[in-house]
Motif scaffolding. Structure first.
Motif, PDB file in Angstrom:
ATOM      1  N   ILE A  83      -7.132  11.064  -5.886  1.00  0.00           N
ATOM      2  CA  ILE A  83      -7.600   9.653  -6.271  1.00  0.00           C
ATOM      3  C   ILE A  83      -8.072   9.613  -7.487  1.00  0.00           C
ATOM      4  N   THR A  84      -8.744  10.814  -8.146  1.00  0.00           N
ATOM      5  CA  THR A  84      -9.097  10.776  -9.398  1.00  0.00           C
ATOM      6  C   THR A  84      -7.775  10.813 -10.321  1.00  0.00           C
ATOM      7  N   TRP A  85      -6.901  11.417  -9.972  1.00  0.00           N
ATOM      8  CA  TRP A  85      -5.503  11.637 -10.895  1.00  0.00           C
ATOM      9  C   TRP A  85      -4.814  10.321 -10.727  1.00  0.00           C
ATOM     10  N   ALA A  86      -4.867   9.643  -9.521  1.00  0.00           N
ATOM     11  CA  ALA A  86      -4.060   8.179  -9.399  1.00  0.00           C
ATOM     12  C   ALA A  86      -4.804   7.188 -10.119  1.00  0.00           C
ATOM     13  N   THR A  99      -0.763  -7.411  -5.091  1.00  0.00           N
ATOM     14  CA  THR A  99      -1.671  -6.600  -5.230  1.00  0.00           C
ATOM     15  C   THR A  99      -1.327  -5.227  -4.814  1.00  0.00           C
ATOM     16  N   VAL A 100      -1.657  -3.909  -5.356  1.00  0.00           N
ATOM     17  CA  VAL A 100      -1.226  -2.735  -4.825  1.00  0.00           C
ATOM     18  C   VAL A 100      -2.344  -1.982  -4.276  1.00  0.00           C
ATOM     19  N   VAL A 101      -2.367  -1.192  -3.347  1.00  0.00           N
ATOM     20  CA  VAL A 101      -3.446  -0.300  -3.014  1.00  0.00           C
ATOM     21  C   VAL A 101      -2.903   1.148  -2.981  1.00  0.00           C
ATOM     22  N   GLY A 102      -3.406   2.269  -3.787  1.00  0.00           N
ATOM     23  CA  GLY A 102      -3.116   3.623  -3.659  1.00  0.00           C
ATOM     24  C   GLY A 102      -4.343   4.200  -2.721  1.00  0.00           C
ATOM     25  N   LEU A 103      -3.921   4.781  -1.472  1.00  0.00           N
ATOM     26  CA  LEU A 103      -4.699   5.162  -0.576  1.00  0.00           C
ATOM     27  C   LEU A 103      -4.408   6.826  -0.612  1.00  0.00           C
ATOM     28  N   ILE A 108       0.777  -1.190   0.075  1.00  0.00           N
ATOM     29  CA  ILE A 108      -0.054  -0.033  -0.036  1.00  0.00           C
ATOM     30  C   ILE A 108       0.806   1.251   0.036  1.00  0.00           C
ATOM     31  N   ASP A 109       0.438   2.269  -0.828  1.00  0.00           N
ATOM     32  CA  ASP A 109       1.101   3.402  -0.839  1.00  0.00           C
ATOM     33  C   ASP A 109       0.321   4.341  -0.113  1.00  0.00           C
ATOM     34  N   VAL A 110       0.452   4.866   0.920  1.00  0.00           N
ATOM     35  CA  VAL A 110      -0.389   5.810   1.789  1.00  0.00           C
ATOM     36  C   VAL A 110      -0.206   7.138   1.435  1.00  0.00           C
ATOM     37  N   GLY A 111      -1.003   8.006   0.974  1.00  0.00           N
ATOM     38  CA  GLY A 111      -0.933   9.443   0.494  1.00  0.00           C
ATOM     39  C   GLY A 111      -0.335   9.252  -0.589  1.00  0.00           C
ATOM     40  N   CYS A 112      -0.981   8.618  -1.681  1.00  0.00           N
ATOM     41  CA  CYS A 112      -0.051   8.364  -2.967  1.00  0.00           C
ATOM     42  C   CYS A 112      -0.272   9.533  -3.864  1.00  0.00           C
ATOM     43  N   GLY A 113      -1.005  10.340  -3.585  1.00  0.00           N
ATOM     44  CA  GLY A 113      -1.204  11.624  -4.609  1.00  0.00           C
ATOM     45  C   GLY A 113      -1.634  11.058  -5.940  1.00  0.00           C
ATOM     46  N   PRO A 114      -1.103  11.876  -6.858  1.00  0.00           N
ATOM     47  CA  PRO A 114      -1.388  11.644  -8.354  1.00  0.00           C
ATOM     48  C   PRO A 114      -0.774  10.189  -8.965  1.00  0.00           C
ATOM     49  N   GLN A 115       0.073   9.750  -8.270  1.00  0.00           N
ATOM     50  CA  GLN A 115       0.790   8.741  -8.641  1.00  0.00           C
ATOM     51  C   GLN A 115       1.846   8.022  -7.761  1.00  0.00           C
ATOM     52  N   GLY A 116       2.403   8.975  -6.995  1.00  0.00           N
ATOM     53  CA  GLY A 116       3.343   8.246  -5.945  1.00  0.00           C
ATOM     54  C   GLY A 116       3.997   7.355  -6.326  1.00  0.00           C
ATOM     55  N   LEU A 166      -1.431  -0.595 -14.961  1.00  0.00           N
ATOM     56  CA  LEU A 166      -1.244  -1.226 -14.083  1.00  0.00           C
ATOM     57  C   LEU A 166      -2.357  -1.807 -13.485  1.00  0.00           C
ATOM     58  N   PRO A 167      -2.427  -3.149 -13.970  1.00  0.00           N
ATOM     59  CA  PRO A 167      -3.920  -3.952 -13.616  1.00  0.00           C
ATOM     60  C   PRO A 167      -3.909  -4.504 -12.183  1.00  0.00           C
ATOM     61  N   ASN A 168      -2.631  -4.552 -11.560  1.00  0.00           N
ATOM     62  CA  ASN A 168      -2.699  -5.040 -10.138  1.00  0.00           C
ATOM     63  C   ASN A 168      -2.537  -3.954  -8.888  1.00  0.00           C
ATOM     64  N   VAL A 169      -3.029  -2.912  -9.439  1.00  0.00           N
ATOM     65  CA  VAL A 169      -3.338  -1.575  -8.525  1.00  0.00           C
ATOM     66  C   VAL A 169      -4.440  -1.053  -8.716  1.00  0.00           C
ATOM     67  N   SER A 170      -5.001  -0.972  -7.000  1.00  0.00           N
ATOM     68  CA  SER A 170      -6.398  -0.118  -7.004  1.00  0.00           C
ATOM     69  C   SER A 170      -6.174   0.918  -6.184  1.00  0.00           C
ATOM     70  N   THR A 171      -7.347   1.898  -6.003  1.00  0.00           N
ATOM     71  CA  THR A 171      -7.170   2.837  -5.247  1.00  0.00           C
ATOM     72  C   THR A 171      -8.344   2.866  -4.020  1.00  0.00           C
ATOM     73  N   THR A 172      -8.062   3.578  -3.266  1.00  0.00           N
ATOM     74  CA  THR A 172      -9.301   3.950  -1.880  1.00  0.00           C
ATOM     75  C   THR A 172      -9.009   5.318  -1.622  1.00  0.00           C
ATOM     76  N   LEU A 173     -10.294   5.929  -1.389  1.00  0.00           N
ATOM     77  CA  LEU A 173     -10.547   6.976  -0.806  1.00  0.00           C
ATOM     78  C   LEU A 173     -10.643   7.109   0.549  1.00  0.00           C
ATOM     79  N   GLY A 174      -9.690   7.612   1.394  1.00  0.00           N
ATOM     80  CA  GLY A 174      -9.694   7.590   2.897  1.00  0.00           C
ATOM     81  C   GLY A 174      -8.263   7.663   3.417  1.00  0.00           C
ATOM     82  N   THR A 175      -8.287   7.165   4.790  1.00  0.00           N
ATOM     83  CA  THR A 175      -7.057   7.320   5.598  1.00  0.00           C
ATOM     84  C   THR A 175      -6.993   5.845   6.171  1.00  0.00           C
TER      85      THR A 175
END
Ligand SMILES: C[S@@+](CC[C@H](N)C(=O)[O-])C[C@H]1O[C@@H](n2cnc3c(N)ncnc32)[C@H](O)[C@@H]1O
Length: 271
Positions: free
Chosen positions: A85-88, A74-78, A52-60, A97-106
């Motif tokens: 998150i829209t930019w990520a 698997t990878v989560v961008g948080l 997980i990339d915490v505070g991934c910003g637009p790509q991290g 990047l098929p193995n990456v998903s995003t989550t809006l939150g903390t």
């Protein structure tokens, strides 16, 4: 695992989510790419790892993490900012990047220990409570998993020859930035005492700039962004304009060199 942010206003990122900040973060990510790659190369992960990339910003470092965990991982961008998150998601689509998903939150302090690698970059420096974030990162990490943090320490951010306007603006900006601008120096003790890592590894990187490089003027960019806060600290608009002009002239001189903040990397295993 994570706590969903109920609304966009739960974002706490003081530099904002303008298109200029989007561009700046992507360019900064390019600059710091090799350092991040080098960090990840030191972290052995199991098969089917979760990162997980915490505070991934637009790509991290989502693309590097995707590569690191491979197609079975698997990878989560948080991020707690809806625009980020829209930019990520755009970056994930553009980079396929098929193995990456995003989550809006903390991350919450009572997260399930779900990740083999919990990472953040330039998140703590903007935070009023870095200890809480590090504790939540530790909670989200599986026993034996890695906690890895990359943060700046403004201590090395200097111009040569020195200039009084640099010193004045840097000192004032440090006081209004919203987080500890020397957090990089505290990463080993944060990972040891807050995350509970018995042994903390460290590495650091820096860069030198001249007038042709946009990073030469980053301090002035921050002075522009934080103008109102600086006024609140008693710096009147006329003095700010004078300092900005004098420093702009100094930084534009071909002989002036800026040494960047120190990028400190620290990482350790959760027992
Ligand atoms: C300086 S940016 C760094 C982005 C990215 N890590 C990188 O290195 O390019 C900090 C990001 O952290 C996000 N952020 C701030 N506090 C957060 C929190 N408590 N939880 C999740 N994201 C957060 C901001 O919205 C912003 O996108």
């Amino acid at each position: 695992m994570t706590r969903s942010a109920p609304a966009p206003h739960s974002s706490t990122y003081l530099l904002g989510s303008s298109t200029a900040e989007h561009r700046r973060l992507l360019a900064q990510g390019d600059l710091l790419r090799e350092a991040a790659r080098s960090l990840l190369s030191r972290l052995p992960l199991p098969d089917q790892a979760r990162a997980i990339d915490v505070g991934c910003g637009p790509q991290g470092i989502l693309d590097l993490l995707s590569d690191k965990v491979g197609p079975r991982g698997t990878v989560v961008g948080l991020d707690n900012d809806e625009q980020m998150i829209t930019w990520a998601r755009e970056s994930i689509a553009n980079l396929s990047l098929p193995n990456v998903s995003t989550t809006l939150g903390t991350l919450s302090g009572d997260s399930e220990p779900a990740f083999d690698l919990t990472h953040c970059r330039l998140l703590l420096i903007n935070s009023a409570d870095p200890e809480a974030i590090v504790a939540s990162m530790a909670a989200a990490t599986r026993p034996g998993g890695w906690i890895a943090v990359q943060e700046y320490d403004w201590a090395t951010w200097q111009c040569d020859p020195p200039h009084p306007a640099w010193d004045t603006l840097k000192t004032l900006l440090a006081s209004v930035f919203g987080g500890d601008v020397h957090i990089g120096a505290r990463l080993p003790s944060l990972l040891r005492d807050v995350a509970g890592c018995p042994y903390v590894h460290t590495m650091a990187h820096t860069f030198y700039w001249r007038a042709v490089n946009p990073y030469q003027r980053l301090l002035l960019h921050f002075a522009g962004l934080f103008g109102e806060r600086l006024h609140g600290r008693g710096l009147d608009p006329h003095t700010l304009a004078t300092l900005t002009r004098e420093l702009g002239d100094h930084l534009a001189h071909p002989a002036t060199v800026v040494r960047e903040s120190l990028l400190v990397q620290a990482w350790g295993r959760k027992p």
